[in-house]
Design a protein around this motif. Structure first.
Motif, PDB file in Angstrom:
ATOM      1  N   PHE A  31      26.622  30.201  48.528  1.00 12.55           N
ATOM      2  CA  PHE A  31      26.297  31.706  48.099  1.00 12.55           C
ATOM      3  C   PHE A  31      27.403  32.926  48.307  1.00 12.55           C
ATOM      4  CE2 PHE A  31      24.107  35.741  49.380  1.00 12.55           C
ATOM      5  CZ  PHE A  31      23.758  35.705  47.897  1.00 12.55           C
ATOM      6  N   LYS A  32      28.338  32.452  48.005  1.00 12.53           N
ATOM      7  CA  LYS A  32      29.502  33.544  47.775  1.00 12.53           C
ATOM      8  C   LYS A  32      29.262  34.860  46.839  1.00 12.53           C
ATOM      9  CE  LYS A  32      32.473  30.009  46.693  1.00 12.53           C
ATOM     10  NZ  LYS A  32      33.467  29.676  45.662  1.00 12.53           N
ATOM     11  N   MET A  33      29.023  35.573  47.811  1.00 16.50           N
ATOM     12  CA  MET A  33      28.847  37.160  47.229  1.00 16.50           C
ATOM     13  C   MET A  33      30.397  38.176  47.204  1.00 16.50           C
ATOM     14  SD  MET A  33      26.015  38.512  48.997  1.00 16.50           S
ATOM     15  CE  MET A  33      26.629  40.076  49.627  1.00 16.50           C
ATOM     16  N   LYS A  34      31.811  37.749  47.935  1.00 15.33           N
ATOM     17  CA  LYS A  34      33.240  38.003  47.559  1.00 15.33           C
ATOM     18  C   LYS A  34      32.783  38.271  46.342  1.00 15.33           C
ATOM     19  CE  LYS A  34      34.195  37.396  52.238  1.00 15.33           C
ATOM     20  NZ  LYS A  34      35.901  36.986  52.760  1.00 15.33           N
ATOM     21  N   PHE A  35      33.299  37.967  45.324  1.00 11.85           N
ATOM     22  CA  PHE A  35      33.463  37.622  43.942  1.00 11.85           C
ATOM     23  C   PHE A  35      32.691  38.316  42.965  1.00 11.85           C
ATOM     24  CE2 PHE A  35      34.233  35.602  39.205  1.00 11.85           C
ATOM     25  CZ  PHE A  35      34.907  36.264  38.841  1.00 11.85           C
ATOM     26  N   PHE A  36      31.548  37.967  43.321  1.00 11.52           N
ATOM     27  CA  PHE A  36      31.253  38.269  42.421  1.00 11.52           C
ATOM     28  C   PHE A  36      30.628  39.912  43.069  1.00 11.52           C
ATOM     29  CE2 PHE A  36      28.758  34.244  43.168  1.00 11.52           C
ATOM     30  CZ  PHE A  36      29.131  33.558  41.577  1.00 11.52           C
ATOM     31  N   VAL A  37      31.086  40.293  44.075  1.00 16.66           N
ATOM     32  CA  VAL A  37      30.456  41.996  44.484  1.00 16.66           C
ATOM     33  C   VAL A  37      32.012  42.861  43.735  1.00 16.66           C
ATOM     34  CG1 VAL A  37      30.995  43.192  46.272  1.00 16.66           C
ATOM     35  CG2 VAL A  37      29.123  41.696  46.575  1.00 16.66           C
ATOM     36  N   LEU A  38      33.200  41.607  43.814  1.00 16.60           N
ATOM     37  CA  LEU A  38      34.246  42.589  43.137  1.00 16.60           C
ATOM     38  C   LEU A  38      33.698  42.590  42.172  1.00 16.60           C
ATOM     39  CD1 LEU A  38      37.159  42.909  43.291  1.00 16.60           C
ATOM     40  CD2 LEU A  38      37.881  40.162  43.113  1.00 16.60           C
ATOM     41  N   VAL A  39      33.487  41.697  40.646  1.00 16.22           N
ATOM     42  CA  VAL A  39      33.073  41.283  39.340  1.00 16.22           C
ATOM     43  C   VAL A  39      32.539  43.138  39.542  1.00 16.22           C
ATOM     44  CG1 VAL A  39      31.926  40.834  37.461  1.00 16.22           C
ATOM     45  CG2 VAL A  39      33.402  39.583  38.786  1.00 16.22           C
ATOM     46  N   VAL A  40      31.253  43.350  40.641  1.00 16.86           N
ATOM     47  CA  VAL A  40      30.247  44.391  40.372  1.00 16.86           C
ATOM     48  C   VAL A  40      31.206  46.121  40.579  1.00 16.86           C
ATOM     49  CG1 VAL A  40      28.718  45.974  41.044  1.00 16.86           C
ATOM     50  CG2 VAL A  40      28.014  43.420  40.666  1.00 16.86           C
ATOM     51  N   LEU A  41      32.082  45.739  41.150  1.00 14.30           N
ATOM     52  CA  LEU A  41      32.742  47.030  41.495  1.00 14.30           C
ATOM     53  C   LEU A  41      34.028  46.842  40.603  1.00 14.30           C
ATOM     54  CD1 LEU A  41      33.798  46.195  45.378  1.00 14.30           C
ATOM     55  CD2 LEU A  41      32.637  48.042  44.304  1.00 14.30           C
ATOM     56  N   LEU A  42      34.529  46.451  39.751  1.00 13.11           N
ATOM     57  CA  LEU A  42      35.398  46.072  38.977  1.00 13.11           C
ATOM     58  C   LEU A  42      34.656  46.903  37.352  1.00 13.11           C
ATOM     59  CD1 LEU A  42      37.036  42.633  38.348  1.00 13.11           C
ATOM     60  CD2 LEU A  42      38.131  45.118  39.098  1.00 13.11           C
ATOM     61  N   GLY A  43      33.343  46.224  37.652  1.00 14.33           N
ATOM     62  CA  GLY A  43      32.990  47.000  35.908  1.00 14.33           C
ATOM     63  C   GLY A  43      32.467  48.614  36.525  1.00 14.33           C
TER      64      GLY A  43
END
Length: 177
Positions: A31-43
């Motif tokens: 459960f690594k969240m950093k990458f997905f949070v980055l994608v949300v922020l880019l979106g």
């Protein structure tokens, strides 16, 4: 808005290819969240650019209706994909996961539906990265939860491995600084 639309489609297609390829292969549950949070922020930044630079016009009622449908779709398809996974414990005592043909079907249906709604709503694919970030984040959390329910004792080894890798990366970063 064409450049922003094309950028979102290219980044979204690349991200989908990588993610789907990884989801169909056997992997350790993490459960690594950093990458997905980055994608949300880019979106979110992409949507901000559409408003500021491309003069995207969306009424508050459209935000409620289409934004709500998009969020619901992201969550529902994340849950469906997570429930389509197969879980098992490998020889090292780690909980593994692997998607299957149904996982792929849920991706195709979810993305096609989102792109259709996005075209109706914004006339582009401006919300694609935000959708992908949210749906991947929810899916990853659901996979972690499902694996923990099925293999509560074994998931401790997964959590320890994840913490160890995070610690090793932090130590490596400090050594380079």
């Amino acid at each position: 808005m064409q450049n922003l639309d094309l950028t979102n489609l290219v980044l979204g297609a690349w991200l989908l290819f990588v993610v789907i390829k990884r989801q169909l292969a056997p992997k350790v549950v993490r459960f690594k969240m950093k990458f997905f949070v980055l994608v949300v922020l880019l979106g979110a930044a992409s949507i901000g650019d559409a408003f500021n630079k491309q003069h995207l016009q969306i009424s508050p009622s459209q935000v409620v209706v289409f934004g709500g449908l998009s969020l619901a779709s992201a969550i529902i398809f994340a849950l469906l994909r997570a429930w389509s996974y197969r879980f098992w414990v490998d020889d090292n005592g780690l909980v593994m996961r692997q998607g299957n043909w149904l996982t792929l079907v849920w991706w195709v249906v979810g993305i096609a539906g989102h792109l259709g709604v996005d075209r109706l709503w914004t006339g582009s694919s401006v919300t694609l990265l935000l959708y992908l970030g949210v749906t991947l984040l929810v899916q990853r959390g659901c996979v972690w939860w499902l694996a923990g329910r099925k293999y509560p004792t074994e998931m401790r080894a997964n959590a320890e491995l994840q913490a160890e890798r995070h610690h090793d990366r932090s130590e490596g970063k400090r050594c380079r600084d």
